[in-house]
Scaffold this active site. Structure first.
Site, PDB file in Angstrom:
ATOM      1  N   ASP A 187       0.836  -1.196   0.000  1.00 23.18           N
ATOM      2  CA  ASP A 187       0.000   0.000   0.000  1.00 23.18           C
ATOM      3  C   ASP A 187       0.879   1.257   0.000  1.00 23.18           C
ATOM      4  O   ASP A 187       1.981   1.237   0.550  1.00 23.18           O
ATOM      5  CB  ASP A 187      -0.895  -0.039   1.249  1.00 23.18           C
ATOM      6  CG  ASP A 187      -2.080   0.892   1.141  1.00 23.18           C
ATOM      7  OD1 ASP A 187      -2.286   1.483   0.065  1.00 23.18           O
ATOM      8  OD2 ASP A 187      -2.790   1.034   2.146  1.00 23.18           O
ATOM      9  N   ASN A 239     -10.623  -3.190  -6.220  1.00 21.66           N
ATOM     10  CA  ASN A 239      -9.875  -2.182  -6.991  1.00 21.66           C
ATOM     11  C   ASN A 239     -10.563  -1.789  -8.296  1.00 21.66           C
ATOM     12  O   ASN A 239     -10.208  -0.778  -8.911  1.00 21.66           O
ATOM     13  CB  ASN A 239      -8.434  -2.642  -7.283  1.00 21.66           C
ATOM     14  CG  ASN A 239      -7.506  -2.535  -6.090  1.00 21.66           C
ATOM     15  OD1 ASN A 239      -6.533  -3.265  -5.984  1.00 21.66           O
ATOM     16  ND2 ASN A 239      -7.804  -1.622  -5.159  1.00 21.66           N
TER      17      ASN A 239
END
Ligand code: FPP
Length: 236
Positions: free
Chosen positions: A16, A64
């Site tokens: 991330d 996503n």
């Protein structure tokens, strides 16, 4: 020399912070992801050298798809490039490529490229690199449940003999060692639907370091922390 893995066989990473890395440098997000792929390449090489048996990387979650279309297309482009440019290195270094998640839903050319790469590296035994694509742990458990329901219906599995092993073996990670260490970069303290079943006894490691800055030294720090933990697996 001391074992640099501290006995960790399987490491998973929630990579991330690419966007924040780019923002801090006043660069476009796409460059953050590009730098993120360089970090992937570096960490895969490092883990192989250290003797880690398996590594699972969260590259694209089933959530996503909610990102802007151009960002999704950037990520898919980077995935194509990565497989194309690194496949020979996987072959040379004994890396077996594996994909977890419902990757068949990706563009046809990527699915073909992935299937070819999986086939080409299938006999490699030094390290398994599992890339999570269109992956969500709840979706993985749902698919496993469907499989088990069908197997009980057909009589392949007896309902009253259904065991934890049956479930583990129906997951995408079935042929991988148990998860030892789960790392998340960039300061977020959650699992975000990643390897929920597999994380049952994994050690968790969170760092503020943004993914593009995660290097060998950072991996060594995470493993050292892993090595200092007392793992009891529910015992005492
Ligand atoms: C998080 O950054 C990262 C991702 C969306 C997934 C990781 C993807 C890569 C490293 C590139 C593709 C991978 C491979 C294997 C080719 P973010 O955009 O969520 O960062 P932010 O939270 O700071 O915005």
């Amino acid at each position: 020399m001391a074992d640099p893995t501290y006995g960790a066989r399987h490491i998973a990473i929630i990579m991330d912070g690419n966007g924040r890395w780019a923002k801090r440098k006043h660069l476009p997000r796409a460059l953050g992801h590009k730098k993120g792929v360089e970090a992937v390449r570096n960490i895969v090489r490092t883990a192989g050298r250290m003797g880690i048996e398996a590594m699972t990387l969260y590259a694209f979650s089933s959530e996503n798809w909610n990102r802007p279309e151009d960002e999704i297309s950037d990520l898919m482009g980077l995935l194509r490039q990565y497989i194309q440019s690194d496949i020979e290195e996987f072959v040379e270094n004994g890396v077996r490529l594996k994909v977890i998640g419902n990757y068949k839903a990706l563009d046809t050319d990527i699915v073909e490229m992935i299937d070819e790469a999986i086939e080409k590296t299938a006999g490699n035994t030094k390290m398994t690199l599992a890339v999570a694509l269109n992956y969500g742990a709840q979706d993985e458990l749902l698919r496993a449940t469907h499989y088990i329901a069908a197997a009980t219906q057909s009589g392949e599995i007896e309902l009253d003999k259904l065991s934890i092993e049956h479930i583990s073996n129906a997951l995408d990670t079935a042929d991988m060692p148990p998860l030892d260490l789960l790392i998340r970069t960039s300061g977020e303290l959650r699992l975000s639907n990643f390897l929920l079943w597999q994380a049952a006894y994994a050690e968790l490691y969170f760092t503020d370091t943004l993914w593009p800055d995660f290097d060998q030294g950072e991996l060594e720090k995470a493993l050292k922390s892993f090595g200092s933990r007392e793992r009891r697996f529910g015992g005492r």
